[in-house]
Write an enzyme that holds these catalytic residues in place. Structure first.
Site, PDB file in Angstrom:
ATOM      1  N   ARG A  79       0.850  -1.191   0.000  1.00  0.00           N
ATOM      2  CA  ARG A  79       0.000   0.000   0.000  1.00  0.00           C
ATOM      3  C   ARG A  79       0.883   1.237   0.000  1.00  0.00           C
ATOM      4  O   ARG A  79       1.675   1.440   0.917  1.00  0.00           O
ATOM      5  CB  ARG A  79      -0.936   0.010   1.220  1.00  0.00           C
ATOM      6  CG  ARG A  79      -1.785   1.268   1.305  1.00  0.00           C
ATOM      7  CD  ARG A  79      -2.747   1.267   2.476  1.00  0.00           C
ATOM      8  NE  ARG A  79      -3.493   2.542   2.523  1.00  0.00           N
ATOM      9  CZ  ARG A  79      -3.408   3.420   3.513  1.00  0.00           C
ATOM     10  NH1 ARG A  79      -2.633   3.177   4.555  1.00  0.00           N
ATOM     11  NH2 ARG A  79      -4.087   4.553   3.457  1.00  0.00           N
ATOM     12  N   GLU A 168      -7.856   8.813   5.413  1.00  0.00           N
ATOM     13  CA  GLU A 168      -8.237   9.456   6.661  1.00  0.00           C
ATOM     14  C   GLU A 168      -8.739  10.903   6.518  1.00  0.00           C
ATOM     15  O   GLU A 168      -8.085  11.864   6.963  1.00  0.00           O
ATOM     16  CB  GLU A 168      -7.064   9.419   7.648  1.00  0.00           C
ATOM     17  CG  GLU A 168      -6.605   8.020   7.947  1.00  0.00           C
ATOM     18  CD  GLU A 168      -5.632   7.942   9.090  1.00  0.00           C
ATOM     19  OE1 GLU A 168      -5.050   8.956   9.477  1.00  0.00           O
ATOM     20  OE2 GLU A 168      -5.444   6.832   9.610  1.00  0.00           O
ATOM     21  N   ASN A 294      -8.058   2.132   9.264  1.00  0.00           N
ATOM     22  CA  ASN A 294      -6.777   2.309   9.971  1.00  0.00           C
ATOM     23  C   ASN A 294      -7.078   2.256  11.463  1.00  0.00           C
ATOM     24  O   ASN A 294      -7.861   3.073  11.960  1.00  0.00           O
ATOM     25  CB  ASN A 294      -6.150   3.662   9.614  1.00  0.00           C
ATOM     26  CG  ASN A 294      -5.635   3.690   8.183  1.00  0.00           C
ATOM     27  OD1 ASN A 294      -5.665   2.679   7.498  1.00  0.00           O
ATOM     28  ND2 ASN A 294      -5.179   4.849   7.735  1.00  0.00           N
ATOM     29  N   TYR A 296      -5.398   1.936  15.378  1.00  0.00           N
ATOM     30  CA  TYR A 296      -4.211   2.000  16.250  1.00  0.00           C
ATOM     31  C   TYR A 296      -4.568   1.775  17.712  1.00  0.00           C
ATOM     32  O   TYR A 296      -3.813   1.148  18.455  1.00  0.00           O
ATOM     33  CB  TYR A 296      -3.486   3.339  16.074  1.00  0.00           C
ATOM     34  CG  TYR A 296      -2.777   3.418  14.751  1.00  0.00           C
ATOM     35  CD1 TYR A 296      -3.435   3.855  13.597  1.00  0.00           C
ATOM     36  CD2 TYR A 296      -1.448   3.000  14.626  1.00  0.00           C
ATOM     37  CE1 TYR A 296      -2.785   3.890  12.368  1.00  0.00           C
ATOM     38  CE2 TYR A 296      -0.798   3.035  13.404  1.00  0.00           C
ATOM     39  CZ  TYR A 296      -1.477   3.482  12.291  1.00  0.00           C
ATOM     40  OH  TYR A 296      -0.834   3.507  11.067  1.00  0.00           O
TER      41      TYR A 296
HETATM   42  C1  GI1 Z   1      -4.810   7.976  15.248  1.00  0.00           C
HETATM   43  O1  GI1 Z   1      -3.950   7.328  14.326  1.00  0.00           O
HETATM   44  C2  GI1 Z   1      -4.342   7.521  12.966  1.00  0.00           C
HETATM   45  O2  GI1 Z   1      -5.305   6.608  12.620  1.00  0.00           O
HETATM   46  C3  GI1 Z   1      -3.144   7.367  12.100  1.00  0.00           C
HETATM   47  C4  GI1 Z   1      -1.898   6.885  12.439  1.00  0.00           C
HETATM   48  N1  GI1 Z   1      -1.134   7.003  11.312  1.00  0.00           N
HETATM   49  C5  GI1 Z   1      -1.909   7.545  10.324  1.00  0.00           C
HETATM   50  N2  GI1 Z   1      -3.127   7.739  10.822  1.00  0.00           N
HETATM   51  C6  GI1 Z   1      -1.415   7.953   8.978  1.00  0.00           C
HETATM   52  O3  GI1 Z   1      -2.230   7.387   7.968  1.00  0.00           O
HETATM   53  C7  GI1 Z   1       0.049   7.610   8.779  1.00  0.00           C
HETATM   54  O4  GI1 Z   1       0.548   8.447   7.758  1.00  0.00           O
HETATM   55  C8  GI1 Z   1       0.807   7.771  10.104  1.00  0.00           C
HETATM   56  O5  GI1 Z   1       2.202   7.635   9.924  1.00  0.00           O
HETATM   57  C9  GI1 Z   1       0.283   6.709  11.080  1.00  0.00           C
HETATM   58  C10 GI1 Z   1       1.049   6.673  12.407  1.00  0.00           C
HETATM   59  O6  GI1 Z   1       0.794   7.832  13.130  1.00  0.00           O
END
Ligand code: GI1
Length: 440
Positions: A79, A168, A294, A296
């Site tokens: 990706r 996002e 996405n 986390y």
């Molecule tokens: C709250 O986290 C978000 O979903 C998120 C986390 N992250 C992201 N979005 C982005 O899509 C990436 O570019 C970041 O590098 C990566 C790590 O921070």
């Protein structure tokens, strides 16, 4: 318990993910125009370590070795994102053929190595010239985005079978125009909600355009979703969680899958709500072929603010490690919405990695990946149609407002000499995806 690749359907995709601004560098090469992140990084105080994406991982020059590296991991897919300012330096009009040539070479390089390209059209690097005209707050940007999508699809066509329009939109609007931590760094909720609306409009307009150009390809969008839990069963905490779920998740899921904004949040936003024109929701809720999620961490919400459960562990970003939240999130969206196949398009963790004797023993990241791959499998077992999992990230890279102070890669990058060094987590992932029965 051991998580094995065979715990997933045979056609389940395992991959790794990156984005253009975070890895490419070469920001002034081959006709690329300025993006809002080039501008943002030049503003003192915006980036924690005062850096920017000028060099990053020098992927613009090192891409053949990086594709070899990805292939060596044994993953099915990669990706990546296309930098709009490389394709249209002014965000509209003239096309920069050298920019298109780069991505054509990159995609052909993936195909030659047996890697399936999963392309994201927009991962935050908006051409600065469009920001000069209001950026996503300007409705016209939605139409410029659809024109850009056309250019990319016409060149890359069926060689790419999966196109995500946006990465996002919450980050590209709320984090960027209301909270102000990301480019362009404004703090105006009304502007942010207008930006969110125009991002979703641009998504829909791009899908409409691409349907005819790449009829056989899979079109979708990537959302950062975060399950919101109440700190207690007290009414005020439950209400706080519902509001958090509404502003973070439902404000984007509903226009895409229901063709409306959630009424409770619309009312809460009052005068700041965006101007919605006739036909907008028909565009935002264009049928799509996949939803990228996405994940986390979760949020734990109390009436007086978020809570940090003391019994949990936390990553270098301060995010709680909570794999159950991924399962809960997937089961919930599968229950509440009529969703197409879902990909986990990002999941991973930053930890303060140390290079010791040429090795990085990132045991915490190995445990993070194991637990979240397991959580993905649990959702599949509960009937959620999850089609793939992409680890964030292939390699350490420019972590936005944190600069290079946070390492998310499963591959360590020595920025002094651009060496790539597999961390233990890369070796674990390799054993998983190549069916060597990685143990949990
Ligand atoms: C709250 O986290 C978000 O979903 C998120 C986390 N992250 C992201 N979005 C982005 O899509 C990436 O570019 C970041 O590098 C990566 C790590 O921070």
């Amino acid at each position: 318990m051991t998580i094995k690749r065979t715990d997933f359907p045979d056609n389940f995709i395992f991959g790794v993910a990156t984005s253009s601004y975070q890895i490419e560098g070469a920001t002034n090469e081959d006709g690329r125009g300025d993006s809002i992140w080039d501008t943002f990084c030049r503003e003192p105080g915006r980036i924690q370590d005062g850096t920017g994406g000028d060099v990053a991982c020098d992927h613009y020059h090192l891409w053949p070795q990086d594709l070899d590296l990805i292939q060596s991991l044994g993953v099915d897919a990669y990706r990546f994102s296309v930098a709009w300012p490389r394709i249209q330096p002014d965000g509209k009009g003239p096309v920069n053929q050298k920019g298109l040539d780069f991505y054509e070479r990159l995609v052909d390089g993936m195909l030659e190595r047996g890697l399936q390209p999963y392309l994201t059209l927009y991962h935050w690097d908006l051409p600065q010239t469009l920001q000069d005209e209001g950026g996503w707050v300007n409705r016209e940007t939605a139409y410029r985005f659809a024109e850009y999508a056309r250019v990319v699809a016409e060149r890359l066509g069926g060689r790419v079978r999966s196109y995500a329009t946006l990465n996002e939109p919450w980050c590209s609007s709320i984090l960027s125009y209301q909270i102000g931590e990301h480019a362009p760094g404004l703090q105006d909720r009304r502007a942010a909600l207008a930006a969110a609306h125009h991002l979703l409009l641009g998504h829909g307009e791009a899908v409409k355009v691409m349907r005819d150009i790449v009829p056989g390809s899979s079109l979708g969008i990537v959302l950062n979703l975060q399950p919101a839990y109440p700190a207690s069963d007290r009414e005020e905490d439950v209400a706080a969680a519902r509001f958090a779920d509404g502003t973070f998740n439902r404000w984007f899921l509903d226009p895409i899958f229901r063709g409306e904004y959630p009424a409770d949040i619309w009312d809460a936003y009052g005068e700041d709500v965006p101007t919605v024109q006739d036909g907008d929701f028909a565009a935002t809720s264009q049928p799509i072929d996949f939803l990228g999620v996405n994940y986390y961490s979760r949020s734990v919400n109390g009436a007086t603010g978020n809570v940090r459960p003391s019994e949990s562990s936390y990553t270098h970003m301060g995010w709680e490690v909570y794999p159950q939240g991924l399962t809960d999130l997937l089961v919930r969206i599968n229950h509440d919405y009529t969703v197409p196949p879902v990909y986990i398009t990002e999941n991973g963790a930053a930890y303060p990695d140390e290079l010791e004797g040429g090795r990085v023993h990132d045991a915490q990241r190995v445990e993070y990946f194991k637990a979240h791959v397991q959580a993905t499998s649990d959702a599949v077992q509960q009937g959620v149609n999850v089609a793939g999992y992409f680890a964030w990230s292939l390699m350490d890279n420019f972590e936005w407002a944190f600069g290079y102070s946070r390492r998310f890669g499963m591959v360590y990058v020595d920025y002094g000499n651009q060496q790539r060094i597999l961390k233990d987590s890369a070796k674990w992932y390799q054993t998983l995806v190549t069916r060597q029965d990685a143990g949990v």
